[in-house]
Write an enzyme that holds these catalytic residues in place. Structure first.
Site, PDB file in Angstrom:
ATOM      1  N   LYS A  80       0.850  -1.198   0.000  1.00 56.78           N
ATOM      2  CA  LYS A  80       0.000   0.000   0.000  1.00 56.78           C
ATOM      3  C   LYS A  80       0.879   1.238   0.000  1.00 56.78           C
ATOM      4  O   LYS A  80       1.965   1.243   0.606  1.00 56.78           O
ATOM      5  CB  LYS A  80      -0.877   0.009   1.257  1.00 56.78           C
ATOM      6  CG  LYS A  80      -2.108   0.863   1.146  1.00 56.78           C
ATOM      7  CD  LYS A  80      -3.261   0.115   0.499  1.00 56.78           C
ATOM      8  CE  LYS A  80      -4.484   0.980   0.331  1.00 56.78           C
ATOM      9  NZ  LYS A  80      -5.598   0.242  -0.252  1.00 56.78           N
ATOM     10  N   TYR A 186     -21.785   4.617  -3.555  1.00 60.30           N
ATOM     11  CA  TYR A 186     -22.792   5.036  -4.528  1.00 60.30           C
ATOM     12  C   TYR A 186     -23.350   3.816  -5.274  1.00 60.30           C
ATOM     13  O   TYR A 186     -24.555   3.639  -5.417  1.00 60.30           O
ATOM     14  CB  TYR A 186     -22.121   6.018  -5.507  1.00 60.30           C
ATOM     15  CG  TYR A 186     -22.946   6.431  -6.685  1.00 60.30           C
ATOM     16  CD1 TYR A 186     -23.809   7.518  -6.612  1.00 60.30           C
ATOM     17  CD2 TYR A 186     -22.860   5.747  -7.901  1.00 60.30           C
ATOM     18  CE1 TYR A 186     -24.564   7.910  -7.707  1.00 60.30           C
ATOM     19  CE2 TYR A 186     -23.606   6.122  -9.003  1.00 60.30           C
ATOM     20  CZ  TYR A 186     -24.455   7.210  -8.895  1.00 60.30           C
ATOM     21  OH  TYR A 186     -25.203   7.578  -9.977  1.00 60.30           O
TER      22      TYR A 186
END
Ligand code: NAD
Length: 355
Positions: A80, A186
């Site tokens: 990461k 969303y």
């Protein structure tokens, strides 16, 4: 933080710090484990309060990526990047090109792409300096935004949890509380509505909520109240650490299944959730859809294959829920064990004939 003690405890292979004077880039890359293949994991950009908080995020998120890739059956390891900066003010061509140069020095040992605070356009800049970026827009040869495929996997996780709990995976009529309506949330909300669920949603950005509330008939709620909303499924799709010692007793749901990384402030909270009768879909299993997409992009993107693999999250979770019930351990403990088992097995196979 005692950095080397922390690295030893978590099992990281390498941590890299990069400061670039010209662009102002301050980035940390944490490579956790490359047993299965090159480390793969997105790049997060946040105005971290302290450098220690940024490092802690990089260490924890990269470890999670190792288990996520292993559990999803991918040939990639965990890594990461975190950039310390405000994504609203500090982004520039120079910043992401400098990041690209930094990543190129690793010669493919680590690949990155978008995450919280970054988007696919940022990596079009980085791509000019390195081949080792994924999730680029289709116009640049990439597979595009990962939000919808991640949401697809989250919905599969919800279906598996409902199946385990009620004997039916149907979302019809279920009440789902979604925290965060960004790139993933969303689509989680949209897919849940399409499947007949009733959605209550919250976002700290009121414009986002207003848009979907009026268009889809979603019930809007306060960002801080959403955790305590009575519902069948609570879906954390914002930032991590949403399940804490305080919130675990405030939850009024049967299932927690969402996209956020590191939903539990501490893995031991998985036992507290179980003790309260709440079924927890481990985040790194439920949110693997985006990783599955970008991993496929590296080997030559095939949309149908990706969808099929993401839909497999349903069966993976059913098995984890079953094993957790049978052993009396938390779903997180079972999921981590399964991922580690695969790492150990593949490592042993690689040792067979040398690498
Ligand atoms: P995003 O930045 O696009 O969306 C996050 C949304 O959450 C934003 O709209 C933000 O305003 C909102 N938010 C932040 N804090 C909030 C709070 N306290 N209450 C309510 N809303 C809040 O990020 P994203 O790409 O949608 O990712 C969401 C989560 O899912 C992150 O934890 C990310 O690491 C994880 N995730 C994302 C992907 C992916 O493909 N994008 C894949 C795996 C995991």
């Amino acid at each position: 933080m005692e950095i080397f003690e922390e690295i030893k405890r978590r099992g990281h292979e390498q941590i890299l710090f990069n400061y670039d004077r010209a662009s102002g880039l301050k980035a940390i890359i944490a490579i956790h484990n490359t047993t299965l293949g090159p480390a793969l994991g997105g790049c997060r950009m946040l105005p971290y309060q302290t450098e220690e908080a940024a490092l802690e995020d990089a260490l924890r998120l990269s470890e999670g990526m190792t288990y996520k890739a292993a559990a999803a059956g991918l040939d990639f390891g965990g890594g990461k990047t975190v950039i310390i900066g405000d994504p609203m003010k500090d982004k520039s061509e120079a910043l992401f090109r400098a990041l690209g140069r930094f990543i190129e020095t690793l010669k493919g040992r680590y690949l990155t792409g978008e995450d919280v605070g970054t988007n696919e356009e940022d990596f079009v800049w980085a791509r000019r300096e390195t081949r080792y970026v994924v999730g680029l827009p289709p116009a640049y040869g990439g597979s595009g935004d990962t939000g919808d495929n991640t949401a697809r996997g989250v919905i599969q996780a919800m279906r598996a949890a409902l199946m385990h709990r009620y004997g039916s995976p149907d979302l019809q009529g279920r009440r789902i509380a979604v925290q965060g309506l960004g790139k993933v949330g969303y689509h989680v909300a949209r897919r849940a509505i399409e499947a007949g669920a009733r959605v209550i949603a919250a976002d700290i950005n009121p414009h986002v909520v207003g848009r979907v509330a009026s268009a889809w008939g979603i019930e809007a709620t306060d960002p801080w109240a959403v955790v305590e909303t009575p519902c069948d499924i609570f879906a954390p799709c914002a930032l991590g650490n949403v399940i804490t010692e305080r919130t675990v007793s405030a939850l009024q749901c049967q299932v927690v299944a969402g996209s956020a990384n590191n939903q539990l402030a501490d893995d031991r909270l998985a036992d507290d959730l179980a003790a309260r009768g709440i079924l927890y879909a481990p985040d790194f299993i439920a949110n693997a859809g985006g990783l599955i997409q970008v991993a496929d992009e590296i080997r030559g993107y095939h949309e149908e294959r990706v969808r099929h693999q993401i839909d497999g999250i349903y069966d993976v979770l059913l098995e984890i829920f079953r094993k957790a019930d049978a052993s009396g351990r938390s779903t997180v403990a079972v999921a981590v064990d399964e991922a580690r088992r695969r790492l150990d097995t593949i490592q042993a196979i690689h040792r067979l004939y040398g690498s």
